[in-house]
Enzyme design. Structure first.
Site, PDB file in Angstrom:
ATOM      1  N   ARG A 260       0.845  -1.200   0.000  1.00 14.83           N
ATOM      2  CA  ARG A 260       0.000   0.000   0.000  1.00 14.83           C
ATOM      3  C   ARG A 260       0.876   1.244   0.000  1.00 14.83           C
ATOM      4  O   ARG A 260       1.847   1.320   0.757  1.00 14.83           O
ATOM      5  CB  ARG A 260      -0.902   0.013   1.239  1.00 14.83           C
ATOM      6  N   ARG A 275       2.520   0.713  10.335  1.00 11.21           N
ATOM      7  CA  ARG A 275       1.966   1.099   9.036  1.00 11.21           C
ATOM      8  C   ARG A 275       3.092   1.095   8.006  1.00 11.21           C
ATOM      9  O   ARG A 275       3.889   2.019   7.953  1.00 11.21           O
ATOM     10  CB  ARG A 275       1.338   2.482   9.135  1.00 11.21           C
ATOM     11  N   GLU A 347      -6.259  -1.535  15.440  1.00 12.46           N
ATOM     12  CA  GLU A 347      -6.862  -2.451  14.480  1.00 12.46           C
ATOM     13  C   GLU A 347      -5.888  -3.556  14.063  1.00 12.46           C
ATOM     14  O   GLU A 347      -4.737  -3.297  13.731  1.00 12.46           O
ATOM     15  CB  GLU A 347      -7.290  -1.671  13.235  1.00 12.46           C
ATOM     16  N   SER A 350     -10.106  -6.616  10.026  1.00 13.99           N
ATOM     17  CA  SER A 350     -11.294  -5.923   9.569  1.00 13.99           C
ATOM     18  C   SER A 350     -12.085  -6.939   8.761  1.00 13.99           C
ATOM     19  O   SER A 350     -11.566  -7.488   7.796  1.00 13.99           O
ATOM     20  CB  SER A 350     -10.856  -4.742   8.706  1.00 13.99           C
TER      21      SER A 350
END
Length: 424
Positions: A260, A275, A347, A350
């Site tokens: 990403r 991240r 998180e 999901s």
RNA sequence: GGAGGGUUGGCAGAGCGGUUGAAUGCACUGGUCUUGAAAACCAGCAAGGGUGCAAGCCCUUCCGGGGUUCGAAUCCCCGACCCUCCGCCA
């Protein structure tokens, strides 16, 4: 992709649904184009029908040795007219497709209202938050102190948001992934798949990442992208196919790298490996019937939760509010794991029910038993779990005062019997 | 990278430029037969869309896009993918 026919029949419901997503009412605009398109199409079809009839007639006349010149001239005229019509119809169709393809999915009725993650609703907390008689460190402090996690070298090689892990930390990450895949395949009925991590644009369109979210993706070729999640190749496995109802549900899992660009998250979570541009994830995907998808959503979430339970990690489950639910989802549960180093839940999974939204985009259908025709399948996806973040969670929750890390019992067999990681 | 072959309905597999949306087989659905099942036999069975209260009628689709033709699954061009052989290579 939403069902245009449904919008046509339920314009108020559609506008209300878009409003929950924070979008202005647009049924009127959409239906205007739709009505125009259909009128052009009908006209075109009539021309086409006349042309077809004439062509057949010509065949007959010629076969019986007659003179078909008059008919041939008539058809030539029809052709010009049809050509212009076709052009117009195509333009209108493209306009319509462009509008439809950026509309988000309709939210499930039980999704709570809200604008941002602040309004997400906590459903349950599981597990005991560990207590420490020292100040717990963050994972990167632990990893760097152990000499097994190196962000500076990674930056040298690749830029920011990468990490080099080594030794027992690298092994621990691999052990986590293997453990997760084993649980899903051996106990939960998922089929392990090793899919490509590079896909065409059409696959990304199918799952909804394109055309709206191109900037989040790494593009490697004219029409080739790195996957941001294995949801993309796994779900697209059933694209353009018609399945038998007896083949459902299809439960698939894959351990892959994900890529990403994290465009737009500058400054967010810059420390550590929370991240990254590249990370490992074990993904679950289910293909089901409309009747079973809600139930499957709960089941899938439970599968993800079970991994955390068995690792002895505390977590909570929240249902995302209307403003925080992703583009393609009808309803999403986030699972957040407790991170002692940050003293908060973050998180780690999901799980989304996409209904027929993706199926429509990729034309994935099935034959309902005892009915004629086909229906769109429902698709669901969930992380089971994000491996890099699970590594973080294990490190932080199992850290000891001296900076060593205990290995959760469930992972010991995957670590060759080792029970802790400590500096040499 | 070079040369050739291919891509047809859920699957397998035919298909002369002209009632071919497409033979045939398998699968599937219904029926006959049977105590039941199997087998056998008979019948049905593509998808998407437009229009209509409905029955129905019509349009599109034989990998995708252009073209030739009155008419294309069938001919031509471009592209994608698959296969075989050669070269290179983890």
């Amino acid at each position: 992709m939403l069902d245009l026919k449904w919008i046509r029949e339920n314009p108020e419901a559609f506008d209300a649904a878009m409003q929950r997503r924070g979008l202005p009412p647009q049924s009127e605009d959409l239906l205007k184009v739709d009505a125009y398109r259909r009128s052009v199409q009908t006209e075109m079809q009539e021309l086409q029908a006349r042309r077809n009839a004439a062509a057949k007639e010509i065949g007959k006349v010629k076969a019986s040795g007659g003179d078909a010149d008059a008919l041939i001239r008539e058809v030539a005229d029809l052709k010009d007219e049809a050509q212009r019509n076709t052009e117009l119809e195509r333009e209108l169709q493209e306009t319509l497709d462009a509008k439809l393809s950026v509309l988000p999915n309709i939210l499930a009725d039980d999704v709570p209202e809200g604008e941002s993650e602040e309004q997400n609703v906590e459903l349950r907390r599981i597990g005991d938050i560990p207590t420490f008689d020292f100040k717990p460190k963050e994972h990167y402090e632990l990893g760097e102190a152990l000499g097994l996690m190196d962000f500076e070298t990674a930056a040298k090689l690749s830029g920011s948001r990468f990490v080099v892990t080594s030794g027992q930390i690298a092994r621990l990450e691999r052990a986590l992934a293997a453990f997760m895949v084993d649980v899903h395949t051996l106990e939960k009925g998922y089929l392990e798949v090793s899919p490509p991590v590079m896909v065409r644009g059409s696959s990304l369109f199918g799952t909804g990442q394109l055309p709206k979210f191109e900037e989040d993706l790494y593009k490697t070729g004219e029409d080739q992208y790195m996957i941001p999640t294995a949801e993309v190749p796994l779900t697209n496995l059933v694209r353009e196919s018609i399945l038998g109802e007896d083949e459902l549900p299809k439960r698939l899992t894959a351990h892959t790298l994900c890529f990403r660009s994290e465009a737009g998250s500058a400054g967010k979570d810059t420390a550590g490996m929370l991240r990254q541009h590249q990370f490992a994830k074990v993904e679950m995907v289910s293909i089901t019937t409309p009747e079973k998808s809600a139930e499957e959503h709960e089941r899938m979430t439970a599968c993800a939760e079970d991994i955390l339970k068995r690792l002895g990690l505390a977590y909570r489950v929240v249902v995302l509010c209307s403003g925080d639910t992703g583009f393609g989802a009808r309803k999403t549960y986030d699972i957040e794991v407790w991170l002692p180093g940050q003293n908060t839940y973050r998180e780690i999974s999901s799980c989304s029910n996409c209904g027929d939204f993706q199926a429509r985009r990729m034309k994935a259908r099935y034959r309902p038993e005892g009915e004629k025709g086909t229906s769109f399948v429902h698709t669901l996806n969930g992380s089971g779990l994000a491996v890099g973040r699970t590594l973080i969670a294990v490190m932080e929750n199992y850290q000891q005062a001296d900076g060593s890390i205990k290995i959760p019992e469930a992972l010991v067999p995957y670590m060759g019997g080792m029970t802790e990681i400590r500096a040499k």
